[in-house]
Design a protein around this motif. Structure first.
Motif, PDB file in Angstrom:
ATOM      1  N   THR A   1       0.830  -1.201   0.000  1.00 30.71           N
ATOM      2  CA  THR A   1       0.000   0.000   0.000  1.00 30.71           C
ATOM      3  C   THR A   1       0.863   1.249   0.000  1.00 30.71           C
ATOM      4  N   GLU A   2       0.263   2.344  -0.449  1.00 27.57           N
ATOM      5  CA  GLU A   2       0.911   3.648  -0.400  1.00 27.57           C
ATOM      6  C   GLU A   2       0.962   4.123   1.049  1.00 27.57           C
ATOM      7  N   ALA A   3       2.109   4.624   1.450  1.00 36.17           N
ATOM      8  CA  ALA A   3       2.286   5.041   2.842  1.00 36.17           C
ATOM      9  C   ALA A   3       1.271   6.115   3.227  1.00 36.17           C
ATOM     10  N   GLY A   4       0.570   5.894   4.315  1.00 43.53           N
ATOM     11  CA  GLY A   4      -0.372   6.872   4.830  1.00 43.53           C
ATOM     12  C   GLY A   4      -1.706   6.916   4.134  1.00 43.53           C
ATOM     13  N   ALA A   5      -1.946   6.053   3.135  1.00 40.49           N
ATOM     14  CA  ALA A   5      -3.213   6.089   2.390  1.00 40.49           C
ATOM     15  C   ALA A   5      -4.227   5.092   2.917  1.00 40.49           C
ATOM     16  N   ILE A   6      -3.756   3.917   3.377  1.00 39.99           N
ATOM     17  CA  ILE A   6      -4.639   2.832   3.790  1.00 39.99           C
ATOM     18  C   ILE A   6      -4.497   2.592   5.296  1.00 39.99           C
ATOM     19  N   LYS A   7      -5.627   2.399   5.922  1.00 43.92           N
ATOM     20  CA  LYS A   7      -5.644   2.164   7.367  1.00 43.92           C
ATOM     21  C   LYS A   7      -4.991   0.833   7.694  1.00 43.92           C
ATOM     22  N   ALA A   8      -4.102   0.843   8.673  1.00 43.33           N
ATOM     23  CA  ALA A   8      -3.388  -0.377   9.062  1.00 43.33           C
ATOM     24  C   ALA A   8      -4.375  -1.440   9.533  1.00 43.33           C
ATOM     25  N   GLY A   9      -4.119  -2.681   9.116  1.00 45.68           N
ATOM     26  CA  GLY A   9      -4.953  -3.798   9.517  1.00 45.68           C
ATOM     27  C   GLY A   9      -6.245  -3.946   8.762  1.00 45.68           C
ATOM     28  N   SER A  10      -6.486  -3.106   7.746  1.00 44.36           N
ATOM     29  CA  SER A  10      -7.767  -3.153   7.024  1.00 44.36           C
ATOM     30  C   SER A  10      -7.695  -3.959   5.729  1.00 44.36           C
ATOM     31  N   LEU A  11      -6.510  -4.463   5.392  1.00 40.77           N
ATOM     32  CA  LEU A  11      -6.370  -5.170   4.113  1.00 40.77           C
ATOM     33  C   LEU A  11      -6.991  -6.564   4.170  1.00 40.77           C
ATOM     34  N   ALA A  12      -7.687  -6.921   3.108  1.00 41.79           N
ATOM     35  CA  ALA A  12      -8.216  -8.272   2.921  1.00 41.79           C
ATOM     36  C   ALA A  12      -8.211  -8.570   1.433  1.00 41.79           C
ATOM     37  N   ALA A  13      -8.049  -9.836   1.100  1.00 39.40           N
ATOM     38  CA  ALA A  13      -7.944 -10.206  -0.316  1.00 39.40           C
ATOM     39  C   ALA A  13      -8.765 -11.458  -0.599  1.00 39.40           C
ATOM     40  N   HIS A  14      -9.289 -11.507  -1.818  1.00 42.49           N
ATOM     41  CA  HIS A  14     -10.035 -12.658  -2.333  1.00 42.49           C
ATOM     42  C   HIS A  14      -9.454 -12.989  -3.703  1.00 42.49           C
ATOM     43  N   ILE A  15      -8.803 -14.148  -3.813  1.00 46.29           N
ATOM     44  CA  ILE A  15      -8.120 -14.539  -5.053  1.00 46.29           C
ATOM     45  C   ILE A  15      -8.740 -15.818  -5.592  1.00 46.29           C
ATOM     46  N   GLU A  16      -9.007 -15.830  -6.897  1.00 49.60           N
ATOM     47  CA  GLU A  16      -9.526 -17.029  -7.575  1.00 49.60           C
ATOM     48  C   GLU A  16      -8.538 -17.491  -8.630  1.00 49.60           C
ATOM     49  N   GLN A  17      -8.184 -18.784  -8.556  1.00 47.07           N
ATOM     50  CA  GLN A  17      -7.301 -19.404  -9.549  1.00 47.07           C
ATOM     51  C   GLN A  17      -8.098 -20.422 -10.356  1.00 47.07           C
ATOM     52  N   ILE A  18      -7.862 -20.432 -11.654  1.00 48.16           N
ATOM     53  CA  ILE A  18      -8.533 -21.390 -12.546  1.00 48.16           C
ATOM     54  C   ILE A  18      -7.454 -22.142 -13.303  1.00 48.16           C
TER      55      ILE A  18
ATOM     56  N   THR B   1      -4.962 -19.162 -14.795  1.00 47.12           N
ATOM     57  CA  THR B   1      -5.315 -17.750 -14.618  1.00 47.12           C
ATOM     58  C   THR B   1      -5.579 -17.463 -13.145  1.00 47.12           C
ATOM     59  N   TRP B   2      -5.428 -16.201 -12.798  1.00 48.53           N
ATOM     60  CA  TRP B   2      -5.817 -15.754 -11.459  1.00 48.53           C
ATOM     61  C   TRP B   2      -6.431 -14.362 -11.552  1.00 48.53           C
ATOM     62  N   SER B   3      -7.360 -14.078 -10.675  1.00 47.30           N
ATOM     63  CA  SER B   3      -8.001 -12.772 -10.571  1.00 47.30           C
ATOM     64  C   SER B   3      -8.421 -12.588  -9.127  1.00 47.30           C
ATOM     65  N   GLY B   4      -8.805 -11.353  -8.775  1.00 48.61           N
ATOM     66  CA  GLY B   4      -9.196 -11.179  -7.390  1.00 48.61           C
ATOM     67  C   GLY B   4      -9.546  -9.757  -7.025  1.00 48.61           C
ATOM     68  N   TRP B   5      -9.904  -9.588  -5.768  1.00 50.22           N
ATOM     69  CA  TRP B   5     -10.283  -8.303  -5.199  1.00 50.22           C
ATOM     70  C   TRP B   5      -9.454  -8.044  -3.950  1.00 50.22           C
ATOM     71  N   VAL B   6      -9.171  -6.771  -3.730  1.00 44.12           N
ATOM     72  CA  VAL B   6      -8.532  -6.340  -2.488  1.00 44.12           C
ATOM     73  C   VAL B   6      -9.466  -5.346  -1.806  1.00 44.12           C
ATOM     74  N   TYR B   7      -9.673  -5.534  -0.508  1.00 40.22           N
ATOM     75  CA  TYR B   7     -10.543  -4.668   0.271  1.00 40.22           C
ATOM     76  C   TYR B   7      -9.691  -3.934   1.309  1.00 40.22           C
ATOM     77  N   ALA B   8     -10.017  -2.651   1.511  1.00 37.32           N
ATOM     78  CA  ALA B   8      -9.237  -1.845   2.442  1.00 37.32           C
ATOM     79  C   ALA B   8     -10.111  -0.701   2.952  1.00 37.32           C
ATOM     80  N   THR B   9      -9.523   0.128   3.837  1.00 41.00           N
ATOM     81  CA  THR B   9     -10.222   1.298   4.381  1.00 41.00           C
ATOM     82  C   THR B   9      -9.334   2.520   4.197  1.00 41.00           C
ATOM     83  N   ASP B  10      -9.928   3.589   3.665  1.00 39.23           N
ATOM     84  CA  ASP B  10      -9.173   4.811   3.441  1.00 39.23           C
ATOM     85  C   ASP B  10      -8.782   5.439   4.779  1.00 39.23           C
ATOM     86  N   MET B  11      -7.517   5.819   4.888  1.00 37.16           N
ATOM     87  CA  MET B  11      -7.004   6.368   6.136  1.00 37.16           C
ATOM     88  C   MET B  11      -7.657   7.702   6.481  1.00 37.16           C
TER      89      MET B  11
END
Length: 420
Positions: A253-270, A304-314
């Protein structure tokens, strides 16, 4: 008798006040002076021509010819006509309208749109809603709602855009279309709440955002300016080197942009057999990065792989979600080095054999070519000698015949010398 008279007199008035729906009376209807915007739903016979709308002063409006304050949507058996600041008084519709058809008047329609965040991020997407209201209440007329198409367009911001000629103005880009069909992120169909999953797939910068009708059913445009910042999320996929290792994913993440501990990811592989594997992970409470392993099926072919990343704006505590896109990586069959070396040596030997065979065939072909040249020259020489011999023999034979045919001359003897 008195009750019947009361029903005849008061029930129609009560019905008009409650439903804003009226039967046609000589195809005329009245617009109140307080109405600033009105929409007419005109039901007509199937396959008939669009109606002609006549203003109280006699001016005629047509589906193909009307002023800018009129929007006209036409389809088989229906016209939807929206007018800004309509002229008060009796209007008339001329067309193939049966007594069973009715006119529905929708007045004082407003479009209530969620406020976009002033700060958006490139590649994020979020749920965005708009509500269509009549007199401050949700409009739930399905015939009208099903035909409204609202677009969300982003146009690069220029302070003097309106002063520029049309050709010099920046082009608008449609990023999403609202739906009121109860699908995807829309919660309830035909409830007057339009929803779009808005992807911010544009370059960073300042933009004019416009929400407006795509097909001209509704004359409303909502504008807002927003800033689009570069994505604060960077995702890196590392492919395993062999079947005994796992793939890995790093979310930075960019320093100071994303709230610490808010990252989550969902990855799908085919994998090549179209089997999907889902992996989910989340960061610890104090981490601004996320690292986790992904299963390695090690199946040869295209994966292939694709996915989503979830976060919270600082800064704003706003929930964010970023689509990582769809990516592919290849897996090849395991290689036996010894067998590969032997196969290469064998292939090289076969290649040399083929090249030698080709060289030998070329040499043989060259030898055959010269042999035929020599045979041809020899035959030619023999033919020349034969013809020369025949010609010489004929010439000698001719000379002999000429000599034999010539007359023989008598032999003259010299007289004896005189005696003295």
């Amino acid at each position: 008798m008195w009750r019947l008279l009361m029903i005849v007199l008061f029930v129609p008035m009560f019905s008009w006040a409650k439903s804003t729906e009226m039967s046609w009376l000589d195809n005329r209807f009245r617009v109140d002076p307080t109405i600033k915007q009105v929409s007419f739903l005109v039901y007509r016979e199937k396959a008939s021509q669009a109606v002609t709308l006549v203003r109280p002063d006699g001016t005629k409006y047509y589906a193909w010819e009307h002023p800018e304050n009129v929007a006209w949507y036409e389809e088989n058996g229906m016209d939807i006509i929206s007018i800004e600041n309509p002229m008060p008084g009796p209007w008339q519709a001329i067309g193939k309208i049966t007594p069973q058809n009715k006119i529905k008047i929708l007045s004082n329609l407003t479009l209530n749109v969620d406020s976009l965040p002033k700060k958006l991020y490139q590649s994020e997407s979020f749920k965005f809603t708009a509500r269509l209201l009549q007199d401050g209440k949700p409009l739930v007329l399905r015939d009208f709602l099903n035909r409204i198409k609202l677009n969300v367009t982003f146009t690069p911001y220029l302070a003097n855009e309106k002063d520029l000629v049309k050709e010099a103005r920046p082009l608008a880009e449609v990023l999403g279309t609202f739906e009121d069909n109860g699908e995807d992120l829309d919660e309830v169909a035909a409830d007057g709440v339009f929803t779009v999953n808005l992807p911010i797939n544009i370059k960073p910068g300042k933009y004019w955002v416009r929400i407006q009708s795509r097909n001209g059913v509704f004359l409303r445009t909502v504008e807002q300016d927003v800033l689009v910042y570069p994505s604060p999320i960077r995702a890196s996929f590392t492919q395993a080197r062999n079947e005994n290792q796992s793939h890995s994913m790093t979310i930075d993440t960019e320093a100071g942009a994303i709230k610490a501990g808010s990252l989550a990811a969902h990855i799908e592989q085919i994998n090549p057999n179209k089997i999907t594997t889902v992996t989910q992970a989340q960061s610890d409470s104090d981490d601004e990065k996320l690292y986790f392993d992904l299963p390695n099926s090690y199946m040869p072919g295209k994966n292939t792989w694709s996915g989503w990343v979830y976060a919270t704006d600082m800064a704003t505590d706003r929930p964010l979600q970023f689509f990582l896109g769809k990516h592919s990586y290849g897996v090849t069959e395991p290689i036996d080095l010894k067998a590969a070396y032997e196969a290469r040596i064998k292939a090289e030997a076969e290649q040399r054999k083929i090249e030698e065979q080709k060289k030998l065939e070329i040499e043989r072909a060259e030898a055959r070519k010269w042999l035929w040249i020599y045979v041809g020259l020899g035959n030619l020489l023999i033919i020349v000698l034969i013809f020369s011999a025949i010609f010489g023999w004929k010439k000698v034979n001719t000379m002999r015949k000429l000599k034999a045919a010539a007359p023989k001359s008598e032999k003259l003897s010299m007289p004896p010398p005189p005696k003295v």
